[in-house]
Structures are given as C-alpha cells and as structure tokens.
Write a protein that holds these residues in place. Structure first.
Motif, PDB file in Angstrom:
ATOM      1  N   UNK A 472       0.818  -1.210   0.000  1.00  0.00           N
ATOM      2  CA  UNK A 472       0.000   0.000   0.000  1.00  0.00           C
ATOM      3  C   UNK A 472       0.856   1.267   0.000  1.00  0.00           C
ATOM      4  N   UNK A 473       1.865   1.311   0.870  1.00  0.00           N
ATOM      5  CA  UNK A 473       2.714   2.504   0.938  1.00  0.00           C
ATOM      6  C   UNK A 473       3.549   2.655  -0.335  1.00  0.00           C
ATOM      7  N   UNK A 474       4.003   1.559  -0.890  1.00  0.00           N
ATOM      8  CA  UNK A 474       4.771   1.601  -2.134  1.00  0.00           C
ATOM      9  C   UNK A 474       3.958   2.251  -3.246  1.00  0.00           C
ATOM     10  N   UNK A 475       2.715   1.795  -3.438  1.00  0.00           N
ATOM     11  CA  UNK A 475       1.887   2.364  -4.496  1.00  0.00           C
ATOM     12  C   UNK A 475       1.540   3.820  -4.207  1.00  0.00           C
ATOM     13  N   UNK A 476       1.276   4.142  -2.944  1.00  0.00           N
ATOM     14  CA  UNK A 476       0.929   5.521  -2.597  1.00  0.00           C
ATOM     15  C   UNK A 476       2.073   6.471  -2.906  1.00  0.00           C
ATOM     16  N   UNK A 477       3.302   5.983  -2.776  1.00  0.00           N
ATOM     17  CA  UNK A 477       4.455   6.837  -3.063  1.00  0.00           C
ATOM     18  C   UNK A 477       4.667   7.042  -4.561  1.00  0.00           C
ATOM     19  N   UNK A 478       4.009   6.244  -5.389  1.00  0.00           N
ATOM     20  CA  UNK A 478       4.111   6.364  -6.843  1.00  0.00           C
ATOM     21  C   UNK A 478       3.076   7.312  -7.441  1.00  0.00           C
ATOM     22  N   UNK A 479       1.850   7.278  -6.911  1.00  0.00           N
ATOM     23  CA  UNK A 479       0.730   7.922  -7.591  1.00  0.00           C
ATOM     24  C   UNK A 479       0.895   9.422  -7.827  1.00  0.00           C
ATOM     25  N   UNK A 480       1.480  10.198  -6.897  1.00  0.00           N
ATOM     26  CA  UNK A 480       1.616  11.634  -7.182  1.00  0.00           C
ATOM     27  C   UNK A 480       2.544  11.940  -8.348  1.00  0.00           C
ATOM     28  N   UNK A 481       3.410  10.991  -8.712  1.00  0.00           N
ATOM     29  CA  UNK A 481       4.351  11.190  -9.803  1.00  0.00           C
ATOM     30  C   UNK A 481       3.848  10.621 -11.131  1.00  0.00           C
ATOM     31  N   UNK A 482       2.849   9.747 -11.079  1.00  0.00           N
ATOM     32  CA  UNK A 482       2.445   9.037 -12.297  1.00  0.00           C
ATOM     33  C   UNK A 482       0.937   9.189 -12.497  1.00  0.00           C
ATOM     34  N   UNK A 483       0.164   8.274 -11.969  1.00  0.00           N
ATOM     35  CA  UNK A 483      -1.270   8.254 -12.247  1.00  0.00           C
ATOM     36  C   UNK A 483      -1.983   9.550 -11.871  1.00  0.00           C
ATOM     37  N   UNK A 484      -1.771  10.048 -10.655  1.00  0.00           N
ATOM     38  CA  UNK A 484      -2.575  11.168 -10.177  1.00  0.00           C
ATOM     39  C   UNK A 484      -2.101  12.517 -10.711  1.00  0.00           C
ATOM     40  N   UNK A 485      -0.906  12.557 -11.307  1.00  0.00           N
ATOM     41  CA  UNK A 485      -0.439  13.845 -11.810  1.00  0.00           C
ATOM     42  C   UNK A 485      -1.103  14.228 -13.127  1.00  0.00           C
ATOM     43  N   UNK A 486      -1.723  13.276 -13.828  1.00  0.00           N
ATOM     44  CA  UNK A 486      -2.359  13.595 -15.106  1.00  0.00           C
ATOM     45  C   UNK A 486      -3.883  13.648 -15.014  1.00  0.00           C
ATOM     46  N   UNK A 487      -4.464  13.248 -13.870  1.00  0.00           N
ATOM     47  CA  UNK A 487      -5.915  13.272 -13.781  1.00  0.00           C
ATOM     48  C   UNK A 487      -6.407  12.874 -12.411  1.00  0.00           C
ATOM     49  N   UNK A 488      -7.643  13.259 -12.110  1.00  0.00           N
ATOM     50  CA  UNK A 488      -8.254  12.942 -10.830  1.00  0.00           C
ATOM     51  C   UNK A 488      -8.278  11.433 -10.613  1.00  0.00           C
ATOM     52  N   UNK A 489      -8.070  11.022  -9.354  1.00  0.00           N
ATOM     53  CA  UNK A 489      -7.945   9.598  -9.017  1.00  0.00           C
ATOM     54  C   UNK A 489      -8.878   9.287  -7.858  1.00  0.00           C
ATOM     55  N   UNK A 490      -9.985   8.621  -8.158  1.00  0.00           N
ATOM     56  CA  UNK A 490     -10.974   8.292  -7.140  1.00  0.00           C
ATOM     57  C   UNK A 490     -10.557   6.975  -6.477  1.00  0.00           C
ATOM     58  N   UNK A 491      -9.744   7.100  -5.433  1.00  0.00           N
ATOM     59  CA  UNK A 491      -9.134   5.937  -4.794  1.00  0.00           C
ATOM     60  C   UNK A 491     -10.061   5.276  -3.775  1.00  0.00           C
ATOM     61  N   UNK A 492     -10.861   6.064  -3.078  1.00  0.00           N
ATOM     62  CA  UNK A 492     -11.778   5.505  -2.082  1.00  0.00           C
ATOM     63  C   UNK A 492     -11.091   5.043  -0.825  1.00  0.00           C
ATOM     64  N   UNK A 493     -10.103   5.783  -0.355  1.00  0.00           N
ATOM     65  CA  UNK A 493      -9.294   5.343   0.767  1.00  0.00           C
ATOM     66  C   UNK A 493      -9.573   6.061   2.070  1.00  0.00           C
ATOM     67  N   UNK A 494      -8.524   6.283   2.847  1.00  0.00           N
ATOM     68  CA  UNK A 494      -8.561   6.751   4.241  1.00  0.00           C
ATOM     69  C   UNK A 494      -9.312   5.722   5.083  1.00  0.00           C
ATOM     70  N   UNK A 495      -8.623   4.621   5.330  1.00  0.00           N
ATOM     71  CA  UNK A 495      -9.175   3.512   6.110  1.00  0.00           C
ATOM     72  C   UNK A 495      -8.629   3.592   7.532  1.00  0.00           C
ATOM     73  N   UNK A 496      -9.498   3.746   8.500  1.00  0.00           N
ATOM     74  CA  UNK A 496      -9.064   3.872   9.887  1.00  0.00           C
ATOM     75  C   UNK A 496      -9.410   2.663  10.738  1.00  0.00           C
ATOM     76  N   UNK A 497     -10.085   1.667  10.154  1.00  0.00           N
ATOM     77  CA  UNK A 497     -10.235   0.388  10.836  1.00  0.00           C
ATOM     78  C   UNK A 497      -8.869  -0.299  10.940  1.00  0.00           C
ATOM     79  N   UNK A 498      -8.614  -1.000  12.040  1.00  0.00           N
ATOM     80  CA  UNK A 498      -7.392  -1.798  12.143  1.00  0.00           C
ATOM     81  C   UNK A 498      -7.448  -3.007  11.214  1.00  0.00           C
ATOM     82  N   UNK A 499      -8.651  -3.542  11.039  1.00  0.00           N
ATOM     83  CA  UNK A 499      -8.879  -4.663  10.127  1.00  0.00           C
ATOM     84  C   UNK A 499      -9.941  -4.235   9.128  1.00  0.00           C
ATOM     85  N   UNK A 500      -9.721  -4.566   7.861  1.00  0.00           N
ATOM     86  CA  UNK A 500     -10.560  -4.028   6.796  1.00  0.00           C
ATOM     87  C   UNK A 500     -11.782  -4.908   6.575  1.00  0.00           C
ATOM     88  N   UNK A 501     -12.584  -5.002   7.633  1.00  0.00           N
ATOM     89  CA  UNK A 501     -13.832  -5.749   7.570  1.00  0.00           C
ATOM     90  C   UNK A 501     -14.776  -5.208   8.630  1.00  0.00           C
TER      91      UNK A 501
END
Length: 644
Positions: A472-501
């Motif tokens: 997750x952190x690896x991809x997040x460190x990429x997006x501002x330089x690649x995918x998100x720099x050319x267009x809006x990116x509807x990621x659907x994130x900010x997860x504050x649960x300890x477990x994603x369920x």
C-alpha cells in the motif's frame, strides 16, 4: 473569466534540404524539438537543457486512405505562439497560465496526400498531434495504427504499469488500469505482450525525468497505450480486437478534416515539473456548459468495508448519519441497492439524507454486451433510451451523482459511451465518477460534471488482496508522480479500521499507520472523495483525526512538489484558498528523517500530524524556521500532514 489569444506568425522556417530539419523551442528556450524527414520517414527528437531526452523517434499514421509512414516528403512549416489563461476547479491548480510556441509541420505521401503534425512546446511540456485535411473527395477515413514512438537514451529506467489482458478478471471486465508498477526497471525488461498504460514515467540517469501520456480523448478516437519495448523504442498502440467482447473497431473512424488526441511529454531535471504539470488540461477545451453549479466534497460508502451485506436500509441510514457527523457532503450507495433496498425505499433514503444535509451518489453497472459482472442496476447506462429514462428518475429523486462501473476497454466505441453518459448526465444535473475504467484524459476540463475515475489499483484491492496491503505505501508513493499527476484519481481510501472488515477484529489487517491514511487524503487528488470510514470510527478513532478529516479540502488552488522518489517516499504541498497542507508517506522499511524546505510556511506555526516510533499517531504544534525548514521523521509505512 477566461482569456485566450493566439498569435499565428505563419513564418516559414529555413529548411535543410537534405534532412528537412525544422526546430521549435519553448518560450524559455530550454526545450527544443527537432523534426526531420530521413529517407522518406518522419522523426522527432527532444533536447532539454542541452541534453538529449528523446533520440530520433518515429512519427506517422497508417490509414485506409493512405500510408504516412514511408515515402514522405517535406511540404511546409509554420510557427506561432499561444498564450492562454484559464480557471479550473477540479485539478491541482485553480488558475493556469499556458504559454507555448507552436509548429505545424506538413508532409506529403507518395499518393500526394498531405498530413500535418502540430507541436506545442512550453516550459517543461510538449504536446503534439496529427491533423488530417479533407483529401480531394474523401471526407472520412479509418486510422488503423500509429508509428508514433518514444526512443529514450539507453540508460533510461522505467516506472510502468502493464495493460491488463482483455476480457479477464472479475466478470471479464478487464482492462481497467488496475495493475501494479515495476520501479526503476531497465527498458529491456518491458516485454509485456499487452504493453503499458498511460502515463509512463521514465528516468534518464542524471539527465532527468520524462512523463509520457495522452490527453483530449473523446468519442472521436480510441484511447491508446504504450507498446512493449521493441527495437529501442516504445510506440503508441491502439486497443486490441478482443476488448469489449470483440465489438467495435480497434482504430479510429475519423471525419475529415480531423485530428488525433494529443500525445504529451513532460520533462524535468527533477520530479517537480512532473508533479506540477497541467499539460493534460492546457491543450483541451470544455465541450459543453455545466447545467448547474456542481458541488464537490467528501463522502462515506459502506461497501468498501461492510461489503454487499450492508446494502440495506438500516445500514445506509448509519452511513448517512456518519456523513452528517463528519460534515461530509455525500454518501455513495453501491451495488445491489436496487435489489436489496429498492427504488421506493431509496427515495426515502435520499430524503432522509437531504434532511441531514447529505447528498447521494448511486452505483450503476455500465454493462450491456461487453462483460459478465452480475451486480445491479445493470442495462441502465448502456443505451440512450434506458439512460435518459433512469436519469429522469434520478433527478426527480434528488440524486446528486452516479458511480458507473465495469467498462470494457479503450476502443472508440467505449470512449463514445463515456462521453454519452457524461453528456446525458449533465442534462439532468448529475455528476459522474467512473470505476473499472480507463485513465481520464483531460476530462476535468472537457466535461464539467466529470468528478473522477478510478483507473488505479484502488482501495477495494486492499480489502481483497494481501499483496496489495503489503504494498500500500509503495503504491501511494508512486501515484503523485504518475497516475494522479495527469488526472483525478478516485481511490476511495482513508481507512481507519485496524482490520478491513465489518468486525474490525481479525482478518485483513491494515499495515499502514493512521498518519499515513490522513496523508493520503491530501496526497491523492480528486474533487469528490469517498472515504472508507465506518460508523465505529466515530468512537474508536482519536477525535483529532476525525476533526482533521472534517475540514480537509478536496479542491486545490495550488500544488507544489516538496520531495520524494517514486516507490520510496512522496511529499507534496497543496493550497486551498490561503491554507496550505503538506502531506507525505514513506514506503521504505526504515524511518526516514527529512529536512523539508517549505518557503510557503516560513516562520509560521503549524499543526503536525505524525506517527511516533510505536506507530501511534499524534498531533502537535510546531514552528517552521524563518528559512522555511522543518525536520520531520516519517515512520516506515507511515505518513504525516502539516496544516497551516
């Protein structure tokens, strides 16, 4: 207020008769593009700050009305200047000034038919496209392929994401731009049979960086991608025939005179021009006026954590109450709502949400004939008659926007569907988010009701796939330089649960810190952000984290690169009105101690949200030095936000 002026000099260049060499430079003289015809073939090369960034790279088209890849001869060239000032409320900057020098280079093929390639060269950016005249009595043609290529120096390494294999994945919904990235890979390793999606990031050793993409794609042309690396060059590839279940042409049906979309190249000694570029929007124009004043904002959605079982009236009330408690503007009600809630009860939910000051987005399946995804509502968006009938009901019910999912590829047929949905939705005052979709290519400026596309390995894969959680952190460190720099990116994130369920007790453990999650709310740019909070977070998360999310903006007036390296860490600053936010994440295995250069915050007291060594997120007041420097330690898979 928009000012647009074109000064067309119409000056013929001096031409080298042997090589037909013509050069156009950026206004500051730092970027030079050289066009040549050698042995009947057209090429261009790029020099940035006196260093070669692109060696002679091929130009040309193959059409059913003629071949423009060989046997070419130079006809003429003309230069001009463009100065353009515009406002845009859904990209990384709200006010943009674009200045470029232009060149129209016209060639003729063996049959005597002409083709022009038009370049716009600005500081750090190049955009070019082909323009086809009407040929004698011919008013239509099919462009079968391009030979447009990008020949980088031999030492170049790449940051590319593979094009997904057509008609694979869930419900045969691929390709959907949801593959991972290989960082700093030698070009010789780029042998994917499917090629690579736009945008592609390239590092040319100590020369600098280049980002390659395209913009201005609409119903008149297919979307393209990069081929595999072959014979020292990447070329522009069209969709494969098996996309959209084999339906539709792979090439472009073009009325004449006509033009291709823009191919774009952003250049920099550092990553700063890559992060800050606005070229995807500089060279396109709005296609229609907004039917109303669209309101952007944050939202909740139950499906991402609580999944299909939450698609019932009572759970949606809980999420509406969550949105109201967080001062969020929206709730997204996802797949199966028509089956498990129904249209009548949905009206009651919409009215309840409105009483709480919350607007509703509803999910739709795009499919008709090109995928097997079973989720409903389906067959409501794929034809004009069904779509307009449904949108009439949506407007009357008070729905604010739609999330349309599961598109089948990049053919012109699919680009037409995207545009038809957007255009019809505007008639009914509806905003549109696309998921399971292609990269947006200038759409924020072209379509006033477009508010984001997924086109990324997004939050749902954090729920479903362990490998994605680990990266997750690896991809997040990429997006501002690649995918998100050319267009809006509807990621659907900010997860504050300890477990994603829903139980939040065991299972899909989140591996990033709360500080990381808060940082992505700023790091990822999209004018409508559907955050992955749950009702339990209102009591299970520190109040200061919730207070931050209650006030975080979704639209920005400025974006500034601060520091980072794709795949390792990323730090950018964004300004909303007069308030600055600086956000960063660390993908490396060890904590990273950084001295940030923040001239916009020099001498100011700011609020720092960061993680301690034991990975607990904290908030404290700090002061930026008079020199604009601040030291920050970012934990592994952690993040921080500085807010003025």
């Amino acid at each position: 207020m928009r000012i647009f002026t074109v000064f067309c000099c119409l000056l013929l260049w001096s031409v080298n008769c042997r090589a037909n060499e013509v050069i156009v430079s950026s206004p500051d003289g730092q970027v030079r593009v050289k066009l040549t015809i050698i042995d009947g073939e057209a090429f261009y090369g790029v020099i940035y700050k006196d260093r070669v960034f692109l060696e002679n790279s091929p130009l040309g088209l193959v059409t059913n009305e003629g071949d423009f890849t060989s046997g070419l001869r130079y006809i003429s060239s003309a230069t001009g200047e463009i100065k353009d000032t515009y406002r845009q409320d859904r990209i990384k900057k709200s006010e943009v000034t674009y200045e470029a020098n232009t060149l129209r280079f016209t060639m003729q093929n063996k049959a005597g038919r002409e083709l022009s390639v038009v370049f716009r060269v600005s500081a750090n950016d190049i955009a070019f496209r082909y323009e086809l005249p009407a040929w004698e009595s011919t008013r239509v043609c099919v462009i079968e392929k391009e030979t447009t290529g990008f020949r980088f120096p031999a030492e170049t390494t790449t940051f590319l994401s593979s094009m997904m294999t057509s008609m694979t994945g869930f419900g045969r919904t691929a390709p959907s731009y949801e593959s991972g990235y290989a960082p700093d890979a030698p070009m010789e390793q780029n042998t994917s049979a499917t090629g690579y999606v736009f945008p592609g990031l390239f590092r040319m050793g100590d020369r600098g960086w280049a980002l390659v993409s395209e913009t201005g794609v609409r119903s008149l042309y297919p979307a393209s991608h990069l081929s595999a690396y072959q014979d020292g060059v990447y070329t522009v590839d069209y969709p494969t025939s098996d996309q959209n279940n084999g339906f539709g042409s792979t090439g472009a049906q073009l009325g004449l005179p006509g033009e291709t979309p823009w191919r774009t190249i952003t250049l920099g000694e550092t990553l700063k021009p890559i992060v800050e570029t606005t070229i995807p929007f500089d060279v396109v124009e709005p296609l229609y006026e907004p039917s109303r004043d669209y309101k952007y904002g944050r939202g909740t959605w139950s499906w991402i954590i609580w999944q299909d079982a939450s698609m019932n009236y009572d759970d949606q009330v809980k999420y509406i109450d969550l949105a109201a408690a967080m001062n969020f503007e929206y709730i997204l009600i996802d797949a199966w709502w028509d089956r498990d809630i129904g249209y009548d009860y949905m009206k009651k939910l919409i009215n309840y949400a409105a009483s709480k000051g919350v607007g509703v987005f509803l999910w739709y399946n795009s499919n008709g004939t090109f995928n097997d995804a079973p989720q409903t509502p389906m067959n409501k968006m794929n034809t004009s008659i069904a779509r307009k009938k449904e949108m009439k009901w949506l407007k009357e019910a008070g729905v604010k926007g739609l999330k349309v999912d599961f598109f089948g590829g990049d053919k012109q047929e699919t680009m037409r569907l995207y545009e038809d949905i957007l255009s019809d939705a505007n008639d009914y005052g509806l905003m549109i988010i696309f998921h399971g979709s292609t990269l947006p290519r200038g759409w924020e400026r072209m379509y006033p009701n477009f508010v984001g596309s997924e086109a990324v390995l997004a939050s749902e894969m954090l729920v479903f796939v362990q490998d994605t959680r680990e990266k997750e952190a690896f991809y997040a460190s990429l997006h501002p330089f690649i995918r998100n720099t050319v267009g809006s990116m509807e990621f659907g994130g900010v997860m504050l649960n300890d477990y994603l369920n829903r139980g939040n007790e065991k299972g899909q453990k989140r591996l990033t810190t709360d500080g990381f999650q808060l940082a992505t709310s700023v790091l990822f740019q999209n004018p409508v952000q559907m955050f992955a909070l749950t009702p339990d977070n209102l009591t299970g998360v520190p109040d200061f984290e919730l207070d931050f999310l209650k006030g975080v903006p979704v639209t920005w007036d400025d974006t500034v690169f601060i520091d980072g390296y794709p795949g390792k860490y990323s730090i950018i600053a964004r300004r909303h009105d007069k308030k600055w936010y600086v956000a960063g994440v660390n993908a490396e295995d060890k904590a990273k101690k950084l001295t940030l250069n923040l001239p916009m915050l020099a001498g100011k007291k700011v609020t720092l949200y960061n993680d301690s060594k034991n990975r607990e997120t904290y908030r404290k007041e700090v002061k930026v030095s008079e020199k604009g420097e601040l030291q920050v330690t970012v934990q592994s898979k952690g993040g921080f936000v500085i807010a003025l």
